[in-house]
Design an enzyme around this catalytic site. Structure first.
Site, PDB file in Angstrom:
ATOM      1  N   ARG A   1       0.830  -1.216   0.000  1.00 53.06           N
ATOM      2  CA  ARG A   1       0.000   0.000   0.000  1.00 53.06           C
ATOM      3  C   ARG A   1       0.858   1.257   0.000  1.00 53.06           C
ATOM      4  NH1 ARG A   1      -5.144  -0.065   2.138  1.00 53.06           N
ATOM      5  NH2 ARG A   1      -4.787   1.820   3.340  1.00 53.06           N
TER       6      ARG A   1
ATOM      7  N   ARG B   1      10.117   6.338  -2.037  1.00 50.68           N
ATOM      8  CA  ARG B   1      10.507   7.367  -3.016  1.00 50.68           C
ATOM      9  C   ARG B   1      11.948   7.813  -2.822  1.00 50.68           C
ATOM     10  NH1 ARG B   1       5.608  10.258  -1.778  1.00 50.68           N
ATOM     11  NH2 ARG B   1       3.914   9.267  -2.928  1.00 50.68           N
TER      12      ARG B   1
ATOM     13  N   ARG C   1      -9.193  -6.637  13.280  1.00 51.38           N
ATOM     14  CA  ARG C   1      -8.647  -5.724  14.275  1.00 51.38           C
ATOM     15  C   ARG C   1      -9.665  -4.614  14.499  1.00 51.38           C
ATOM     16  NH1 ARG C   1      -4.696  -7.660  17.127  1.00 51.38           N
ATOM     17  NH2 ARG C   1      -3.644  -5.653  17.423  1.00 51.38           N
TER      18      ARG C   1
ATOM     19  N   ARG D   1      -0.637   5.757  16.444  1.00 55.06           N
ATOM     20  CA  ARG D   1      -0.509   7.097  15.875  1.00 55.06           C
ATOM     21  C   ARG D   1      -1.410   8.072  16.636  1.00 55.06           C
ATOM     22  NH1 ARG D   1      -3.279   5.719   9.927  1.00 55.06           N
ATOM     23  NH2 ARG D   1      -5.219   4.920  10.766  1.00 55.06           N
TER      24      ARG D   1
ATOM     25  N   GLU E   1      -4.470   6.374  18.944  1.00 61.49           N
ATOM     26  CA  GLU E   1      -5.139   5.228  18.325  1.00 61.49           C
ATOM     27  C   GLU E   1      -4.470   3.933  18.774  1.00 61.49           C
ATOM     28  OE1 GLU E   1      -5.898   6.279  14.242  1.00 61.49           O
ATOM     29  OE2 GLU E   1      -5.771   4.182  13.652  1.00 61.49           O
TER      30      GLU E   1
ATOM     31  N   TYR F   1      -9.219  -5.350   2.721  1.00 64.43           N
ATOM     32  CA  TYR F   1      -8.707  -4.070   3.249  1.00 64.43           C
ATOM     33  C   TYR F   1      -8.903  -3.007   2.165  1.00 64.43           C
ATOM     34  CZ  TYR F   1      -5.025  -1.255   5.691  1.00 64.43           C
ATOM     35  OH  TYR F   1      -4.300  -0.300   6.362  1.00 64.43           O
TER      36      TYR F   1
ATOM     37  N   ASP G   1      -9.939   0.707   0.551  1.00 64.80           N
ATOM     38  CA  ASP G   1     -10.042   2.136   0.818  1.00 64.80           C
ATOM     39  C   ASP G   1     -11.405   2.639   0.321  1.00 64.80           C
ATOM     40  OD1 ASP G   1      -7.571   2.354   2.008  1.00 64.80           O
ATOM     41  OD2 ASP G   1      -6.528   2.800   0.133  1.00 64.80           O
TER      42      ASP G   1
HETATM   43  N1  UDP Z   1       3.004   0.801   8.501  1.00 60.83           N
HETATM   44  C1  UDP Z   1       4.087   0.749   9.355  1.00 60.83           C
HETATM   45  N2  UDP Z   1       4.592   1.912   9.872  1.00 60.83           N
HETATM   46  C2  UDP Z   1       4.049   3.115   9.598  1.00 60.83           C
HETATM   47  C3  UDP Z   1       2.933   3.165   8.713  1.00 60.83           C
HETATM   48  C4  UDP Z   1       2.427   1.993   8.188  1.00 60.83           C
HETATM   49  O1  UDP Z   1       4.579  -0.332   9.667  1.00 60.83           O
HETATM   50  O2  UDP Z   1       4.533   4.116  10.126  1.00 60.83           O
HETATM   51  C5  UDP Z   1       2.486  -0.485   7.950  1.00 60.83           C
HETATM   52  C6  UDP Z   1       1.469  -1.103   8.904  1.00 60.83           C
HETATM   53  O3  UDP Z   1       1.580  -2.516   8.854  1.00 60.83           O
HETATM   54  C7  UDP Z   1       0.153  -0.634   8.313  1.00 60.83           C
HETATM   55  C8  UDP Z   1       0.447  -0.687   6.824  1.00 60.83           C
HETATM   56  O4  UDP Z   1       1.824  -0.283   6.722  1.00 60.83           O
HETATM   57  O5  UDP Z   1      -0.910  -1.478   8.688  1.00 60.83           O
HETATM   58  C9  UDP Z   1      -0.451   0.186   5.963  1.00 60.83           C
HETATM   59  O6  UDP Z   1      -0.380   1.516   6.406  1.00 60.83           O
HETATM   60  P1  UDP Z   1      -1.527   2.589   6.153  1.00 60.83           P
HETATM   61  O7  UDP Z   1      -0.985   3.909   6.544  1.00 60.83           O
HETATM   62  O8  UDP Z   1      -2.044   2.419   4.761  1.00 60.83           O
HETATM   63  O9  UDP Z   1      -2.659   2.136   7.218  1.00 60.83           O
HETATM   64  P2  UDP Z   1      -4.134   2.746   7.541  1.00 60.83           P
HETATM   65  O10 UDP Z   1      -4.043   4.247   7.447  1.00 60.83           O
HETATM   66  O11 UDP Z   1      -5.086   2.092   6.573  1.00 60.83           O
HETATM   67  O12 UDP Z   1      -4.364   2.285   8.957  1.00 60.83           O
END
Ligand code: UDP
Length: 333
Positions: free
Chosen positions: A122, A126, A197, A227, A250, A298, A300
């Protein structure tokens, strides 16, 4: 304007989904720029040239960084079979441990070796200073919030909303049902419960500016939350005029039956159970399963909308025959 179910940023590459959603509200330009804390230092995500240079204390150019990361990446992994292999083959062990290992353990409650590679796919990687979290050409936030968008959708005279009514308690016959609740619930969990989850949010009320950004990820394992989102920063066009601010810590945990399901886990044993539920779904005439819960993927927001619109394209066929969207609509691989 506070996202009760966690931060939602609308982003898509699908022109049709973008045009569709904008009928129901004005979207303000918004670019999601996520910050991350790892081992007491501040970085930007997704992993970009600034992340790499700050992490390794270097001043590499794009070309140099590409070569540097290629050295670190595990080239023996040709086809990553899980999240960890995907990470090691993409960015090498140091960045993986700093940004993904701890966060992923907290988010999914599992070792990254047990999780599918698709979760990491996902996120972009870069070798420039672009820290837009998403690669999609369209991105924005609804000026009046998502509740207003949904209210506007529901204004259609073709829609009747019944609150406090369980799907199971509806007694009338329908020509066709688009079911978007959990697929295992439709079948009374007869093959077992699919794993999800759920999230717990801890609200922080304060004055002014709490953290200076919409999203800060906490990547270390010893911090219990994943986060903090500060919601006024999702509305930069009005953030400065607000004296107070609302943020949420969260926390992720395994969903119990009474909890709101958020993220389908899709472990190997769940895939088998899911396959069996799909067989049941295929045998259920006049019902189509859609959405994140209905297809246990999963998804969006934009993909959910795109798939719903594709379902609408087929509505005449579906109503004419006592059938369902073909092959569970979308191959849930
Ligand atoms: N992820 C991570 N560290 C980060 C951000 C994301 O390990 O700082 C991993 C984590 O397993 C997460 C996945 O990447 O579930 C997808 O991240 P995304 O930001 O798309 O999650 P969402 O916003 O859908 O919760």
């Amino acid at each position: 304007m506070v996202h009760r179910y966690g931060p939602h940023i609308f982003h898509t590459a699908d022109q049709r989904a973008w045009d569709y959603i904008q009928q129901f509200g004005t979207f303000q330009p918004y670019i999601n720029r996520v910050k991350a804390i790892s081992q007491g230092r501040m970085y930007t995500l997704p992993v970009n040239l600034l992340t790499i240079n700050q992490f390794f204390n270097t001043t590499m150019s794009p070309k140099e960084a590409r070569a540097f990361i290629a050295e670190k990446a595990d080239t023996s992994i040709k086809e990553p079979k899980n999240f960890e292999e995907q990470a090691l083959s993409m960015i090498g062990p140091e960045l993986y441990k700093a940004f993904f290992y701890g966060y992923t353990r907290k988010q999914w409650g599992l070792e990254p070796t047990e999780l599918p590679a698709s979760i990491l796919k996902r996120l972009p990687l870069r070798f420039n200073y672009d820290d837009n979290y998403f690669n999609h050409p369209y991105q924005g936030m609804p000026e009046e919030g998502y509740s207003a968008i949904v209210e506007n959708i529901l204004k259609s005279e073709n829609i009747e909303v019944r609150l406090n009514t369980k799907f199971e308690d509806l007694s009338e016959e329908f020509q066709h049902v688009f079911y978007t609740g959990p697929i295992d619930r439709y079948f009374d969990f007869r093959l077992g419960r699919l794993g999800y989850r759920t999230l717990d949010f801890e609200r922080i009320d304060s004055d002014g500016d709490y953290q200076g950004a919409a999203v800060i990820n906490y990547c270390d394992q010893d911090v219990p939350f994943t986060r903090i989102s500060e919601h006024k920063h999702f509305a930069p066009w009005e953030a400065d005029s607000l004296k107070k601010t609302v943020s949420f810590r969260e926390y992720s945990r395994l969903a119990e039956p009474k909890d709101v399901p958020y993220y389908p886990i899709r472990l190997a044993n769940e895939k088998t159970m899911l396959d069996n539920y799909i067989s049941l779904a295929r045998a259920t005439k006049g019902v189509s399963f859609l959405g994140r819960l209905g297809t246990y993927r999963y998804l969006d927001m934009d993909v959910t909308i795109s798939e719903a619109l594709k379902a609408c394209d087929q509505i005449d066929e579906l109503l004419a025959a006592d059938t369902q969207l073909p092959a569970f609509f979308i191959d849930p691989s």
